[in-house]
Design a protein around this motif. Sequence first.
Motif, PDB file in Angstrom:
ATOM      1  N   PRO A   1       0.810  -1.214   0.000  1.00 12.98           N
ATOM      2  CA  PRO A   1       0.000   0.000   0.000  1.00 12.98           C
ATOM      3  C   PRO A   1       0.851   1.275   0.000  1.00 12.98           C
ATOM      4  O   PRO A   1       0.520   2.251  -0.678  1.00 12.98           O
ATOM      5  N   LYS A   2       1.958   1.263   0.718  1.00 12.16           N
ATOM      6  CA  LYS A   2       2.831   2.446   0.760  1.00 12.16           C
ATOM      7  C   LYS A   2       3.430   2.715  -0.618  1.00 12.16           C
ATOM      8  O   LYS A   2       3.465   3.862  -1.083  1.00 12.16           O
ATOM      9  N   GLN A   3       3.885   1.674  -1.298  1.00 11.35           N
ATOM     10  CA  GLN A   3       4.441   1.830  -2.638  1.00 11.35           C
ATOM     11  C   GLN A   3       3.364   2.264  -3.629  1.00 11.35           C
ATOM     12  O   GLN A   3       3.610   3.111  -4.489  1.00 11.35           O
ATOM     13  N   ALA A   4       2.178   1.678  -3.509  1.00  9.45           N
ATOM     14  CA  ALA A   4       1.072   2.030  -4.405  1.00  9.45           C
ATOM     15  C   ALA A   4       0.664   3.487  -4.200  1.00  9.45           C
ATOM     16  O   ALA A   4       0.422   4.212  -5.169  1.00  9.45           O
ATOM     17  N   ALA A   5       0.613   3.918  -2.944  1.00  9.12           N
ATOM     18  CA  ALA A   5       0.257   5.307  -2.649  1.00  9.12           C
ATOM     19  C   ALA A   5       1.279   6.254  -3.263  1.00  9.12           C
ATOM     20  O   ALA A   5       0.917   7.282  -3.859  1.00  9.12           O
TER      21      ALA A   5
ATOM     22  N   ALA B   1      -6.650   2.971   1.973  1.00 11.16           N
ATOM     23  CA  ALA B   1      -7.356   2.146   2.961  1.00 11.16           C
ATOM     24  C   ALA B   1      -8.849   2.490   2.978  1.00 11.16           C
ATOM     25  O   ALA B   1      -9.694   1.592   3.033  1.00 11.16           O
ATOM     26  N   LYS B   2      -9.176   3.768   2.918  1.00 12.99           N
ATOM     27  CA  LYS B   2     -10.586   4.189   2.905  1.00 12.99           C
ATOM     28  C   LYS B   2     -11.292   3.706   1.643  1.00 12.99           C
ATOM     29  O   LYS B   2     -12.447   3.291   1.682  1.00 12.99           O
ATOM     30  N   ARG B   3     -10.604   3.756   0.514  1.00 12.74           N
ATOM     31  CA  ARG B   3     -11.195   3.300  -0.746  1.00 12.74           C
ATOM     32  C   ARG B   3     -11.360   1.781  -0.761  1.00 12.74           C
ATOM     33  O   ARG B   3     -12.315   1.277  -1.357  1.00 12.74           O
ATOM     34  N   ARG B   4     -10.446   1.044  -0.122  1.00 15.18           N
ATOM     35  CA  ARG B   4     -10.632  -0.413  -0.010  1.00 15.18           C
ATOM     36  C   ARG B   4     -11.901  -0.703   0.780  1.00 15.18           C
ATOM     37  O   ARG B   4     -12.698  -1.569   0.411  1.00 15.18           O
ATOM     38  N   LEU B   5     -12.091   0.023   1.872  1.00 12.92           N
ATOM     39  CA  LEU B   5     -13.272  -0.164   2.711  1.00 12.92           C
ATOM     40  C   LEU B   5     -14.552   0.177   1.948  1.00 12.92           C
ATOM     41  O   LEU B   5     -15.543  -0.543   2.022  1.00 12.92           O
ATOM     42  N   ALA B   6     -14.518   1.265   1.190  1.00 10.35           N
ATOM     43  CA  ALA B   6     -15.693   1.692   0.429  1.00 10.35           C
ATOM     44  C   ALA B   6     -15.899   0.844  -0.828  1.00 10.35           C
ATOM     45  O   ALA B   6     -17.004   0.787  -1.369  1.00 10.35           O
ATOM     46  N   GLY B   7     -14.841   0.186  -1.294  1.00 11.40           N
ATOM     47  CA  GLY B   7     -14.952  -0.668  -2.470  1.00 11.40           C
ATOM     48  C   GLY B   7     -14.861   0.059  -3.789  1.00 11.40           C
ATOM     49  O   GLY B   7     -15.221  -0.499  -4.824  1.00 11.40           O
ATOM     50  N   ASP B   8     -14.386   1.303  -3.785  1.00 11.37           N
ATOM     51  CA  ASP B   8     -14.320   2.038  -5.055  1.00 11.37           C
ATOM     52  C   ASP B   8     -12.921   2.532  -5.404  1.00 11.37           C
ATOM     53  O   ASP B   8     -12.756   3.410  -6.227  1.00 11.37           O
ATOM     54  N   GLY B   9     -11.915   1.931  -4.822  1.00  7.48           N
ATOM     55  CA  GLY B   9     -10.539   2.288  -5.143  1.00  7.48           C
ATOM     56  C   GLY B   9      -9.942   1.326  -6.154  1.00  7.48           C
ATOM     57  O   GLY B   9     -10.653   0.540  -6.776  1.00  7.48           O
ATOM     58  N   PRO B  10      -8.641   1.391  -6.303  1.00  3.58           N
ATOM     59  CA  PRO B  10      -7.991   0.472  -7.241  1.00  3.58           C
ATOM     60  C   PRO B  10      -8.096  -0.972  -6.775  1.00  3.58           C
ATOM     61  O   PRO B  10      -8.161  -1.246  -5.569  1.00  3.58           O
TER      62      PRO B  10
ATOM     63  N   ALA C   1      -1.648  -9.656   4.044  1.00  2.00           N
ATOM     64  CA  ALA C   1      -0.973  -8.538   3.380  1.00  2.00           C
ATOM     65  C   ALA C   1      -1.749  -8.066   2.155  1.00  2.00           C
ATOM     66  O   ALA C   1      -2.109  -8.857   1.294  1.00  2.00           O
ATOM     67  N   VAL C   2      -1.981  -6.772   2.079  1.00  2.00           N
ATOM     68  CA  VAL C   2      -2.636  -6.157   0.924  1.00  2.00           C
ATOM     69  C   VAL C   2      -1.563  -5.840  -0.109  1.00  2.00           C
ATOM     70  O   VAL C   2      -0.511  -5.289   0.221  1.00  2.00           O
ATOM     71  N   ARG C   3      -1.841  -6.189  -1.362  1.00  4.50           N
ATOM     72  CA  ARG C   3      -0.918  -5.896  -2.452  1.00  4.50           C
ATOM     73  C   ARG C   3      -1.696  -5.389  -3.657  1.00  4.50           C
ATOM     74  O   ARG C   3      -2.817  -5.806  -3.921  1.00  4.50           O
ATOM     75  N   TYR C   4      -1.064  -4.470  -4.381  1.00  2.98           N
ATOM     76  CA  TYR C   4      -1.624  -3.896  -5.595  1.00  2.98           C
ATOM     77  C   TYR C   4      -0.752  -4.288  -6.771  1.00  2.98           C
ATOM     78  O   TYR C   4       0.473  -4.172  -6.705  1.00  2.98           O
ATOM     79  N   SER C   5      -1.366  -4.725  -7.852  1.00  2.00           N
ATOM     80  CA  SER C   5      -0.643  -5.016  -9.083  1.00  2.00           C
ATOM     81  C   SER C   5      -0.352  -3.692  -9.781  1.00  2.00           C
ATOM     82  O   SER C   5      -1.251  -2.855  -9.957  1.00  2.00           O
ATOM     83  N   GLU C   6       0.893  -3.500 -10.168  1.00  2.00           N
ATOM     84  CA  GLU C   6       1.264  -2.264 -10.869  1.00  2.00           C
ATOM     85  C   GLU C   6       0.441  -2.115 -12.145  1.00  2.00           C
ATOM     86  O   GLU C   6      -0.028  -1.022 -12.467  1.00  2.00           O
ATOM     87  N   ALA C   7       0.221  -3.210 -12.860  1.00  2.00           N
ATOM     88  CA  ALA C   7      -0.571  -3.170 -14.092  1.00  2.00           C
ATOM     89  C   ALA C   7      -2.025  -2.775 -13.795  1.00  2.00           C
ATOM     90  O   ALA C   7      -2.619  -1.987 -14.530  1.00  2.00           O
ATOM     91  N   SER C   8      -2.583  -3.281 -12.705  1.00  2.00           N
ATOM     92  CA  SER C   8      -3.962  -2.931 -12.335  1.00  2.00           C
ATOM     93  C   SER C   8      -4.072  -1.467 -11.940  1.00  2.00           C
ATOM     94  O   SER C   8      -5.081  -0.820 -12.229  1.00  2.00           O
ATOM     95  N   LEU C   9      -3.044  -0.939 -11.277  1.00  2.00           N
ATOM     96  CA  LEU C   9      -3.047   0.485 -10.912  1.00  2.00           C
ATOM     97  C   LEU C   9      -3.051   1.352 -12.168  1.00  2.00           C
ATOM     98  O   LEU C   9      -3.791   2.343 -12.240  1.00  2.00           O
ATOM     99  N   GLN C  10      -2.237   0.981 -13.156  1.00  2.00           N
ATOM    100  CA  GLN C  10      -2.198   1.738 -14.414  1.00  2.00           C
ATOM    101  C   GLN C  10      -3.567   1.716 -15.092  1.00  2.00           C
ATOM    102  O   GLN C  10      -4.050   2.742 -15.555  1.00  2.00           O
ATOM    103  N   GLN C  11      -4.178   0.540 -15.135  1.00  2.00           N
ATOM    104  CA  GLN C  11      -5.489   0.397 -15.764  1.00  2.00           C
ATOM    105  C   GLN C  11      -6.540   1.202 -14.993  1.00  2.00           C
ATOM    106  O   GLN C  11      -7.386   1.863 -15.591  1.00  2.00           O
TER     107      GLN C  11
END
Length: 80
Positions: A26-30, A41-50, A58-68
């Motif tokens: 999450p820190k790297q994604a931010a 974290a707030k967007r994960r809770l609301a369900g409308d973030g990346p 552990a929460v992880r974000y795919s770099e490709a998914s973030l770009q999309q």
Amino acid sequence: MLSKTSTPSGQLAANRPTATSVMLTPKQAARHLNLSVSWLAKRRLAGDGPPYGKFGGAVRYSEASLQQWMKGQQRTSTSG
């Protein structure tokens, strides 16, 4: 890297992240999105973030998914 793979029904699944996608904390994604960790974290809770995945706890974000996701957030007008 995104790939076109076949789903069990035989249809192509376009824009699905491949196993070679870089996974970010999450820190790297931010930092990548120029947003705060608490915003993510707030967007994960609301369900409308990346989109994200949980591996163990552990929460992880795919770099490709973030770009999309960022491309999907682009707007040409401030109305609506």
